[in-house]
Design a protein around this motif. Sequence first.
Motif, short mmCIF file in Angstrom:
data_model
loop_
_atom_site.label_atom_id
_atom_site.label_comp_id
_atom_site.label_asym_id
_atom_site.label_seq_id
_atom_site.Cartn_x
_atom_site.Cartn_y
_atom_site.Cartn_z
N GLU A 175 -3.11 3.73 5.20
CA GLU A 175 -1.79 4.35 5.25
C GLU A 175 -1.72 5.39 6.36
OE1 GLU A 175 0.67 3.31 3.38
OE2 GLU A 175 -0.63 1.88 2.33
N LEU A 176 -0.68 5.30 7.19
CA LEU A 176 -0.53 6.24 8.30
C LEU A 176 -0.16 7.65 7.82
CD1 LEU A 176 1.36 4.04 10.92
CD2 LEU A 176 -1.05 4.64 10.87
N ASN A 177 0.33 7.76 6.57
CA ASN A 177 0.69 9.10 6.06
C ASN A 177 -0.43 9.73 5.23
OD1 ASN A 177 0.80 7.44 3.85
ND2 ASN A 177 2.81 8.13 3.13
N ASP A 178 -1.65 9.21 5.35
CA ASP A 178 -2.78 9.79 4.64
C ASP A 178 -2.93 11.26 5.03
OD1 ASP A 178 -5.55 9.29 3.18
OD2 ASP A 178 -5.97 10.46 4.99
N PRO A 179 -3.07 12.19 4.05
CA PRO A 179 -3.08 13.63 4.39
C PRO A 179 -4.23 14.05 5.29
CG PRO A 179 -3.66 13.25 2.06
CD PRO A 179 -3.15 11.97 2.60
N PHE A 180 -5.40 13.43 5.15
CA PHE A 180 -6.55 13.83 5.98
C PHE A 180 -6.38 13.35 7.41
CE2 PHE A 180 -8.37 13.25 1.62
CZ PHE A 180 -8.39 14.61 1.32
N LEU A 181 -5.85 12.14 7.55
CA LEU A 181 -5.56 11.62 8.89
C LEU A 181 -4.52 12.51 9.57
CD1 LEU A 181 -5.68 9.39 11.09
CD2 LEU A 181 -3.87 8.21 9.82
N LYS A 182 -3.46 12.84 8.85
CA LYS A 182 -2.40 13.67 9.42
C LYS A 182 -2.92 15.05 9.81
CE LYS A 182 1.63 13.64 7.36
NZ LYS A 182 2.63 13.64 6.26
#
Length: 478
Positions: free
Chosen positions: A199-206
């Motif tokens: 998921e592009l909205n993953d909090p750690f990625l963001k």
Amino acid sequence: MEQTPVAHVLIFPFPAQGHVNSMLKLAELLCFSGLYVTFLNTKHYHKRLLRFTDAETRFESFPKFRFQTITDGLPDDHSRSVSYIKDLITGIESVQPAFRELMISNNLNSDNWPPVTCTIIDGLIAFFMDVSKELGIPSISFRTTSACYLWSCFCYQNLTEAGEFPFADNDMDKLISCVPGMQGFLRRRDLPSFYRIKELNDPFLKLAVTQTINSTRASATILNTFEDLEGPILSEMRPHFPKIYTLGPLHAHLSSRRTNSFAPSDSSNSLWEVDRSCMTWLDSQPLKSVVYVSFGSIALMTRNEMLEFWHGLVNSGKRFLWVIRPDSVKDNDQKSQIPTELTEGTKDRGYMVGWCPQEQVLVHPAVGGFLTHSGWNSTLESIIAGLPMVCWPVMGDQQINSRFVSQVWKIGLDMKDVCDRLTVEKMVNDLMENKRDELARSMDEISQMAKKSVSEGGTSWCNLEELIEDIKSMKLQV
């Protein structure tokens, strides 16, 4: 004649062991220059620092240094373990109003202390730089990770636009082509761990991507690395980032300035209780015979993974010193039986502790190799000690660090995404015997370059001098 304002730096790390440790080392280096330095720590981690280290008495020798504390936004009874890292991030993000109040209050200017003229803020919490900017105070971003990790985060948009992320299938060995400077050797599995999400909205990625982009809005960026190690990647970064100061390896730089040697100090910035009994055990072991095993201050493993490592270490027939934090095994059942062959094998050749003085362990004559999680502080400490590594990365920057260790710098072996006793046994034997000489030659060359960089006249030494002069000039911008 009007008196010229005095430079006063406020340093604010993310509340985690590796971040507090390296930024405290930077603080001490700045203290040698005569700058006023305020180190802002969260109340929870400051209590642990005072409990387990000599930091308070060590910094008393610098009259222009002081500690200040701020809440981390979490209740006192919160465990603050890595299992709740989302809580840690949300909590510290909520502290922005308290940080602003601290910056505009008289607390930082009292006791004849001058106003803050520059902030050095951990790049993982780059949102605090907005407060500095609002108050007209220049802000420098400090990144505790490698340059290669930072660059791979910055290239997120390249990856998405090229269709290389999110991954279209499960082929983790497929090469990544759109991170400049890493074509030809960077695979999907070598990207930072958060790139594995769907998921592009993953909090750690963001968080990782957003804070990396935010860091480029700082007046400058400080990196705990050195030019001879990551020069090609730094060349890719410089057109996109503000001025970059490479000051590392910070722990060796500090030793060099303190005593004109690279011998580690007995002092510690550990947030865990150090068990020094392992040093006595090492004293009784043969030269270069021990594998040191540690997966850092936050990495977790399952009970099954722990047992596989344990079997592999015992079956290798090598002596080993293993650091296992009390909270490092996720599903550990204290009542479960440990197989007799493990307890007997450890009794003969092993030693296990909850935490140890790592810098001293790595340079002990009995230690011949390092089985590590590839955290950046540990990687640099191993380089200064001249110890080849076996890498078992777990999270964050560790995946890309281990690829550079094995494929680019050729100072270690990469065991990522594998954890079985046969592989552990083979990797340990390769580290200590089969590939020992080959790895040692590469490591010796890079270790000497690292030491040269933090010696007088070296690149990191000169960059620190330049940073200090630039900080002094920043007072004119306030």
